[in-house]
Design a protein around this motif. Structure first.
Motif, PDB file in Angstrom:
ATOM      1  N   LEU A 149       1.448  14.588   5.454  1.00 43.97           N
ATOM      2  CA  LEU A 149       2.245  13.392   5.700  1.00 43.97           C
ATOM      3  C   LEU A 149       1.962  12.839   7.088  1.00 43.97           C
ATOM      4  CD1 LEU A 149       5.690  14.315   4.090  1.00 43.97           C
ATOM      5  CD2 LEU A 149       3.815  12.977   3.125  1.00 43.97           C
ATOM      6  N   GLY A 150       1.762  13.725   8.047  1.00 44.68           N
ATOM      7  CA  GLY A 150       1.422  13.284   9.393  1.00 44.68           C
ATOM      8  C   GLY A 150       0.101  12.550   9.415  1.00 44.68           C
ATOM      9  N   ILE A 198       0.855  -1.179   0.000  1.00 47.82           N
ATOM     10  CA  ILE A 198       0.000   0.000   0.000  1.00 47.82           C
ATOM     11  C   ILE A 198       0.894   1.232   0.000  1.00 47.82           C
ATOM     12  CG2 ILE A 198      -1.805   1.288   1.189  1.00 47.82           C
ATOM     13  CD1 ILE A 198      -2.703  -1.290   2.483  1.00 47.82           C
ATOM     14  N   LEU A 199       0.822   2.006  -1.066  1.00 42.95           N
ATOM     15  CA  LEU A 199       1.638   3.205  -1.194  1.00 42.95           C
ATOM     16  C   LEU A 199       0.737   4.430  -1.150  1.00 42.95           C
ATOM     17  CD1 LEU A 199       4.396   4.527  -1.719  1.00 42.95           C
ATOM     18  CD2 LEU A 199       3.943   4.313  -4.176  1.00 42.95           C
ATOM     19  N   SER A 200       0.898   5.243  -0.112  1.00 37.98           N
ATOM     20  CA  SER A 200       0.116   6.460   0.028  1.00 37.98           C
ATOM     21  C   SER A 200       0.717   7.569  -0.831  1.00 37.98           C
ATOM     22  CB  SER A 200       0.082   6.904   1.494  1.00 37.98           C
ATOM     23  OG  SER A 200      -0.599   5.954   2.290  1.00 37.98           O
ATOM     24  N   ILE A 201      -0.149   8.258  -1.574  1.00 43.41           N
ATOM     25  CA  ILE A 201       0.275   9.352  -2.438  1.00 43.41           C
ATOM     26  C   ILE A 201      -0.263  10.650  -1.838  1.00 43.41           C
ATOM     27  CG2 ILE A 201       0.207  10.308  -4.768  1.00 43.41           C
ATOM     28  CD1 ILE A 201      -0.536   7.460  -5.737  1.00 43.41           C
ATOM     29  N   TYR A 216       3.293  22.528  -3.025  1.00 45.85           N
ATOM     30  CA  TYR A 216       3.159  21.214  -3.640  1.00 45.85           C
ATOM     31  C   TYR A 216       4.045  20.213  -2.907  1.00 45.85           C
ATOM     32  CZ  TYR A 216       1.106  23.513  -7.758  1.00 45.85           C
ATOM     33  OH  TYR A 216       0.320  24.246  -8.600  1.00 45.85           O
ATOM     34  N   PHE A 217       3.702  18.938  -3.051  1.00 43.57           N
ATOM     35  CA  PHE A 217       4.581  17.871  -2.598  1.00 43.57           C
ATOM     36  C   PHE A 217       5.348  17.381  -3.819  1.00 43.57           C
ATOM     37  CE2 PHE A 217       5.604  13.408  -1.900  1.00 43.57           C
ATOM     38  CZ  PHE A 217       6.186  13.441  -0.636  1.00 43.57           C
TER      39      PHE A 217
END
Length: 314
Positions: A209-210, A94-97, A289-290
């Motif tokens: 991100l947190g 599982i990769l969080s974007i 932006y990220f």
């Protein structure tokens, strides 16, 4: 019949019990369903006849916040997770974007935040944006409304989590209005409090991100709690199924759900790998932006989604 009911339940537990990667699974209990007789079951025949022998399922999980899944077509996604289950190795990735990830969105002149893609063209546009960003072929999507969190968590009698800080936030202009009030410390969150916990973002030093880290912690805690379910919990299965119908939209065919649902009993949480796309925040033309780290992102995607399994997990 009990075995078929259990396999049917697996199908919906895999997809209905997902939010921000909310993967819950159920463990097979031979004493509850009876030992296998060695004969080919009806389910086995269905699997052999109708389902192609692919070894993996890759899909984009999107969380939206709307009055219904149908009304969410023009909404931005609040959560995006690329998910993969490999039934050959048993690995779950599982990769969080991050929602503010700067990305190419087809049909737009300039790069934008990736969570805009869904608003411009629904799940299909969002899948294409993720494919262009990560180089992973995404065929399926699972679009989930936040309301499913409340229903599912209440169905499993709450989730225990260590809340890292006092979470307090009000937005009376949100639709629906947003009110978050959770005390710091270890506690069992009911459905409403779990929803508040997952939506809270302002108090983290690194904000989005947190919140992603908090979502991932919640997934693990919820998965462990789901292990307590037994085949006798028909009322809980019914509540989960109803919430699935009301709050989940997916293009995954029923036969594919049946295949991977039938294998859910073999899932081991030790094979679950959850990561967040590596990168950092940057202001461009007055907007934050990220920006993903290119080399680290390529390596991570190869490790988690490479079909050939050439790279070993670190």
């Amino acid at each position: 019949m009990k075995k078929f009911l259990k396999i049917f339940s697996f199908c919906f537990l895999i997809f209905a019990l997902m939010y921000s990667g909310l993967i819950f699974y159920f463990v097979n209990d031979d004493q509850a369903v009876g030992a296998s007789s060695g004969n080919q079951t009806l389910t086995d025949k269905i699997l052999n006849k109708f389902i192609k022998n692919d070894n993996e399922l890759v899909f984009l999980l999107m969380g939206i916040d709307s009055k219904s899944v149908e009304e969410g077509e023009g909404q931005r996604t609040d959560t995006m997770m690329l998910c993969r289950y490999d039934d050959k190795t048993g690995k779950i990735s599982i990769l969080s974007i991050p929602r503010d990830t700067r990305a190419v969105i087809r049909g737009r002149n300039n790069k934008e935040k990736i969570n805009h893609a869904h608003a411009y063209g629904g799940p299909e546009k969002a899948m294409k944006a993720v494919k262009d960003l990560l180089g992973v072929d995404v065929e399926y999507y699972v679009r989930v409304d936040y309301k499913i969190v409340k229903d599912v968590v209440d169905a499993i009698d709450g989730v225990e989590i260590d809340v890292p800080m006092r979470m307090y936030y009000n937005d009376p202009y949100a639709d629906p209005p947003l009110h978050i009030d959770i005390k710091k410390g270890r506690q069992v969150l009911d459905g409403q409090k779990s929803l508040e916990y997952l939506r809270f973002r302002k108090g983290y030093n690194n904000q989005d991100l947190g919140r992603i880290n908090a979502q991932q912690d919640f997934i693990k805690a919820a998965a462990n709690k789901a292990l307590e379910l037994s085949i006798s919990d028909y009322d809980k299965f019914f509540k989960i199924f109803k919430s699935y119908v009301d709050n989940v939209d997916t293009n995954i065919p029923n036969t594919v759900m049946l295949k991977y649902g039938a294998k859910a009993k073999d899932i081991n949480l030790n094979n679950l790998r959850m990561e967040t796309l590596p990168g950092d925040a940057k202001m461009i033309n007055g907007l934050w932006y990220f920006i993903p780290y290119e080399k680290q992102s390529i390596k991570m995607v190869e490790e988690m989604f490479n079909k050939d399994e050439k790279l070993e997990d670190k």
